[in-house]
Enzyme design. Structure first.
Site, PDB file in Angstrom:
ATOM      1  CB  CYS A 112      -0.953   0.009   1.197  1.00 11.77           C
ATOM      2  SG  CYS A 112      -0.114   0.206   2.779  1.00 11.77           S
TER       3      CYS A 112
ATOM      4  CB  CYS B  72      -2.817   4.521   6.203  1.00 17.24           C
ATOM      5  SG  CYS B  72      -4.033   3.329   6.796  1.00 17.24           S
TER       6      CYS B  72
ATOM      7  CB  CYS C 281      -3.767  -0.216   9.054  1.00 17.32           C
ATOM      8  SG  CYS C 281      -4.532  -0.311   7.424  1.00 17.32           S
TER       9      CYS C 281
HETATM   10 FE1  FES Z   1      -1.772   0.119   4.249  1.00 19.62          FE
HETATM   11 FE2  FES Z   1      -3.361   1.303   6.036  1.00 19.62          FE
HETATM   12  S1  FES Z   1      -3.823   0.837   3.931  1.00 19.62           S
HETATM   13  S2  FES Z   1      -1.281   0.847   6.225  1.00 19.62           S
END
Ligand code: FES
Length: 159
Positions: free
Chosen positions: A36, A65, A109
């Site tokens: 991500c 995020c 996350c």
């Molecule tokens: Fe990857 Fe939150 S979407 S850390």
């Protein structure tokens, strides 16, 4: 993501705690997620309390995020007053605290926050025991200008 979880995340984001670099930090850890693109850096300062070394304060920076920020905000409050061993014993879901169970796509996350905490506190990570590098004005700066003070770990999002 459920509406309830979204509300709890928004509540944590409305008043995020402990954001930003911590001057005079005793340890720092940084991790990134290759999938991500999020990165998170966490600073820790210790103090002596009743003859034990405990976490006085912890702060963090992230690339944005919302879930990672919400978890880091809650986790940096949760670990205050704990010994490094007590903080390391916390499970991912405990660090997420009042956010409650996270959906599968958001668990990484919280794992990012856990990874940064581990990178800062693990006794064998001697390179992370050095104080945070001064002069790093942003998270990106800290990664690009002072790689010697940063441990970058790419977590497996499938875990
Ligand atoms: Fe990857 Fe939150 S979407 S850390």
């Amino acid at each position: 993501m459920t509406d309830d979880l979204q509300k709890r995340i928004q509540a944590a984001l409305a008043n995020p705690q402990n954001m930003g670099e911590l001057a005079g930090a005793d340890a720092v850890g940084a991790v990134g997620n290759a999938d991500c693109g999020e990165m998170l850096r966490l600073w820790v300062k210790f103090k002596e309390q009743n003859g034990k070394k405990v976490i006085d304060r912890a702060t963090f920076q992230s690339f944005g995020c919302e879930t990672a920020i919400a978890v880091a905000s809650l986790a940096t409050e949760l670990i205050r007053g704990k010994t490094p061993a007590e903080a390391l014993a916390l499970k991912t879901e405990e660090l997420a605290g009042e956010l409650g169970p996270l959906p599968p796509m958001k668990i990484h996350c919280a794992q990012l926050v856990e990874g940064a905490l581990r990178a800062a506190l693990e006794p064998q990570s001697a390179e992370n025991k050095t104080p945070a590098q001064p002069g790093a004005s942003t998270l990106l700066d800290s990664f690009s200008k002072h790689p010697e003070g940063v441990k970058l770990t790419f977590l497996d999002p499938g875990k």
